[in-house]
Motif scaffolding. Structure first.
Motif, mmCIF file in Angstrom:
data_model
loop_
_atom_site.group_PDB
_atom_site.id
_atom_site.type_symbol
_atom_site.label_atom_id
_atom_site.label_comp_id
_atom_site.label_asym_id
_atom_site.label_seq_id
_atom_site.Cartn_x
_atom_site.Cartn_y
_atom_site.Cartn_z
ATOM 1 N N LEU A 95 0.958 -1.336 0.203
ATOM 2 C CA LEU A 95 0.036 0.268 -0.075
ATOM 3 C C LEU A 95 0.760 1.088 0.241
ATOM 4 N N PHE A 96 2.388 1.167 0.238
ATOM 5 C CA PHE A 96 3.243 2.283 0.081
ATOM 6 C C PHE A 96 3.685 2.638 -0.564
ATOM 7 N N PHE A 97 3.355 1.759 -2.051
ATOM 8 C CA PHE A 97 3.848 2.097 -3.457
ATOM 9 C C PHE A 97 3.109 2.532 -4.216
ATOM 10 N N GLU A 153 18.514 11.610 0.126
ATOM 11 C CA GLU A 153 17.649 12.497 0.046
ATOM 12 C C GLU A 153 16.487 12.194 -0.632
ATOM 13 N N GLU A 154 15.867 11.454 -1.598
ATOM 14 C CA GLU A 154 14.857 11.112 -2.804
ATOM 15 C C GLU A 154 14.516 9.760 -2.936
ATOM 16 N N ARG A 155 13.760 9.001 -3.325
ATOM 17 C CA ARG A 155 13.648 7.928 -3.913
ATOM 18 C C ARG A 155 12.140 8.387 -5.690
ATOM 19 N N ALA A 181 4.388 11.666 -1.664
ATOM 20 C CA ALA A 181 4.999 12.669 0.212
ATOM 21 C C ALA A 181 4.571 11.171 0.656
ATOM 22 N N ASP A 182 4.442 10.946 1.678
ATOM 23 C CA ASP A 182 4.215 10.112 2.779
ATOM 24 C C ASP A 182 2.781 10.765 3.194
#
Length: 237
Positions: A95-97, A153-155, A181-182
């Motif tokens: 779900l967090f993808f 730093e980033e994804r 963003a989260d």
């Protein structure tokens, strides 16, 4: 069938179905993807090869895992002249993808120049749709490789559309992605959870309506249905 629809029970049945359709539409309108006047033009699962690469390494990525990724494409403006496009990638197994690729006409010009694309911005969504559909219909010759680069730093990530020409692999197009963003990811998860919960409630309501109707018309049939294991009975003829 038309005679049944004219009976009071038939009209009540149509009313229930209409109510369910209205509720489903209301649920979909709560989708956070539709913010900023975006609207969905494409929503399908597509087979992706997922790879992870250390951003500090320039070496080749290891062979990834194959997974069905939900691709949702949205545009702002008219179909013939969109002002913006956003593609969201999500997964039912994680779900967090959640990644997104967002472009306006100015941003597209940079991509067009860098990749020597022969299409204009209004055609860009349809080109992507054709490539995605090719990956679905012809997974052995058309590949979607999603390379995720994770660092502190980033994804960021990159989606490569590749065609297998038997004697070589040809890269057709690449799209740059960012991890959502989260806070926005949490909004999407909340929406998916609440939408599923609401759909379940609607289905349970519909099932109760059917139970009441069968109990009234044919109680013995209802007993048979309640005793029969799921997936058996009506399907055997």
């Amino acid at each position: 069938m038309s005679a049944m629809a004219s009976t009071p029970n038939g009209r009540a049945d149509e009313t229930v179905l209409s109510h369910i359709d209205q509720m489903m539409s209301s649920i979909e309108e709560m989708d956070p993807s539709l913010a900023d006047d975006f609207r969905v033009i494409y929503d399908r699962e597509c087979p992706f090869e997922l790879r992870v690469q250390d951003a500090a390494s320039d070496g080749p990525q290891q062979v990834g895992t194959l997974e069905a990724i939900k691709v949702k494409m949205l545009i702002q403006g008219e179909d013939a002249g969109p002002t913006g496009i956003r593609i969201e990638l999500s997964s039912e197994s994680d779900l967090f993808f959640h990644y997104h690729h967002t472009l306006d006409e100015v941003g597209f010009q940079a991509v067009q120049e860098q990749q020597k694309l022969m299409v204009e911005f209004p055609e860009y969504p349809n080109v992507l749709i054709r490539m995605l559909n090719s990956c679905i219909k012809e997974p052995h010759s058309h590949l979607a490789v999603f390379v995720m680069q994770h660092n502190a730093e980033e994804r960021a990530a990159r989606l490569d559309f590749i065609q297998n020409m038997e004697y070589k692999f040809v890269e057709l197009m690449s799209c740059q992605y960012e991890h959502t963003a989260d806070e926005a990811v949490q909004q999407h998860i909340s929406y998916r959870y609440n939408a599923m919960k609401s759909r379940l409630s609607l289905v349970q309501t519909r099932l109760q309506e059917v139970n009441n109707l069968v109990r009234l018309k044919n109680p013995s049939l209802l007993l048979q249905l309640q005793k029969a294991p799921a997936g058996t009975g009506m399907g055997r003829r």
